[in-house]
Write a protein that holds these residues in place. Structure first.
Motif, PDB file in Angstrom:
ATOM      1  N   ALA A 251      10.459  11.596  19.769  1.00  0.00           N
ATOM      2  CA  ALA A 251      10.018  10.890  18.568  1.00  0.00           C
ATOM      3  C   ALA A 251      11.198  10.231  17.861  1.00  0.00           C
TER       4      ALA A 251
ATOM      5  N   THR B 169       0.231  10.089  20.611  1.00  0.00           N
ATOM      6  CA  THR B 169       0.200  11.454  21.136  1.00  0.00           C
ATOM      7  C   THR B 169       0.275  11.529  22.652  1.00  0.00           C
ATOM      8  N   GLY B 170      -0.377  10.608  23.354  1.00  0.00           N
ATOM      9  CA  GLY B 170      -0.363  10.671  24.812  1.00  0.00           C
ATOM     10  C   GLY B 170      -1.192   9.569  25.439  1.00  0.00           C
TER      11      GLY B 170
ATOM     12  N   LEU C  22       3.542  14.678  14.280  1.00  0.00           N
ATOM     13  CA  LEU C  22       4.081  13.322  14.266  1.00  0.00           C
ATOM     14  C   LEU C  22       4.145  12.764  12.847  1.00  0.00           C
TER      15      LEU C  22
ATOM     16  N   LEU D 251       5.449  18.159  26.769  1.00  0.00           N
ATOM     17  CA  LEU D 251       6.805  18.307  26.254  1.00  0.00           C
ATOM     18  C   LEU D 251       6.957  19.592  25.443  1.00  0.00           C
TER      19      LEU D 251
ATOM     20  N   MET E  61      -1.012  17.984  16.915  1.00  0.00           N
ATOM     21  CA  MET E  61      -0.125  16.919  17.391  1.00  0.00           C
ATOM     22  C   MET E  61       0.060  15.849  16.318  1.00  0.00           C
TER      23      MET E  61
ATOM     24  N   LEU F 201       4.056   9.336  23.976  1.00  0.00           N
ATOM     25  CA  LEU F 201       4.967  10.469  24.141  1.00  0.00           C
ATOM     26  C   LEU F 201       4.456  11.572  25.069  1.00  0.00           C
ATOM     27  N   GLU F 202       3.164  11.617  25.342  1.00  0.00           N
ATOM     28  CA  GLU F 202       2.568  12.678  26.176  1.00  0.00           C
ATOM     29  C   GLU F 202       3.013  14.054  25.678  1.00  0.00           C
ATOM     30  N   LEU F 203       2.677  14.350  24.418  1.00  0.00           N
ATOM     31  CA  LEU F 203       3.148  15.561  23.762  1.00  0.00           C
ATOM     32  C   LEU F 203       2.741  16.842  24.480  1.00  0.00           C
ATOM     33  N   SER F 204       1.590  16.827  25.142  1.00  0.00           N
ATOM     34  CA  SER F 204       1.110  18.047  25.807  1.00  0.00           C
ATOM     35  C   SER F 204       2.022  18.496  26.940  1.00  0.00           C
TER      36      SER F 204
ATOM     37  N   GLN G  84       9.636  17.055  22.139  1.00  0.00           N
ATOM     38  CA  GLN G  84       8.778  16.249  21.279  1.00  0.00           C
ATOM     39  C   GLN G  84       9.590  15.618  20.148  1.00  0.00           C
TER      40      GLN G  84
END
Length: 217
Positions: free
Chosen positions: A143, A156-157, A172, A134, A168, A129-132, A139
């Motif tokens: 998800a 997480t990424g 999730l 988004l 993070m 997802l590359e949360l950093s 996010q």
């Protein structure tokens, strides 16, 4: 479980995602994973067959990455890459989502991109997802789409855009409510980091430092 009693080894996806990695390094990665009882190895698609052959009699799973690291390949290319990887012995697929589709509201395309791999590959899919990169809203949307598409894990990424954090992982875990596993990946170099992420809810730890973590017990 008290932190001092937790063994992170069964949670570890032992990764070698250096584009310059050579066969001897892949074999060393596999030997370490087998020795320490890691959950899996994670290698580029071109190394899947070598890893599978090395780990044929091991309990360690062979994983690979799809659309890595950008997620911007076409859906047909991603699907072909996934199916070829499975044919070559991949047992798990870490698939990078298409962030452009997410940010432009093309959620149907994003869902289809992931769902077809989940449906046709027949193996667990971990959505990266590359949360950093988004927003909180993005996010949550990413998800939800990925869970609806049938993924087995939310990740997480890639590790190429910052490291995994406890926050993070907690997000999730809470958002997924146990529907899928949670993989923390990026910047995890110590046993203490790994244990903190597991205690936060991670069910897999993606790291290239698995052997170092295992030896530090």
């Amino acid at each position: 479980m008290p932190e001092q009693d937790l063994d992170p080894c069964p949670y570890i996806d032992h990764a070698l995602l250096d584009p310059q990695a050579h066969p001897q390094e892949v074999e060393r990665l596999c030997a370490e994973a087998d020795r320490f009882g890691f959950a899996s190895v994670c290698v580029y698609p071109c190394h899947v067959q070598l890893a599978r052959d090395y780990l044929l009699k091991s309990q360690v799973a062979v994983g690979t990455v799809i659309g890595f690291p950008s997620g911007a390949s076409t859906s047909n290319v991603k699907l072909y890459e996934a199916m070829e990887a499975v044919e070559n012995g991949a047992m798990e697929l870490d698939v990078v989502i298409n962030f452009g589709w997410l940010k432009s509201g093309q959620t149907n395309l994003l869902h289809q991109d992931i769902a077809q791999i989940c449906q046709e590959s027949g193996v667990p899919v971990k959505a990266i997802l590359e949360l950093s990169k988004l927003s909180p809203e993005e996010q949550a949307l990413a998800a939800e789409i990925c869970m609806d598409a049938g993924v087995s894990f939310l990740k997480t990424g890639t590790g190429w855009a910052g490291g995994a954090t406890v926050e993070m992982v907690k997000f999730l875990k809470e958002f997924s409510r146990g529907r899928v596993g949670v993989k923390a990946s990026g910047g995890i170099k110590t046993r203490e980091q790994a244990i903190a992420l597991i205690n936060a809810g991670a069910t897999r730890i993606g790291t290239s430092q698995g052997a170092t973590i295992a030896k530090s017990r």
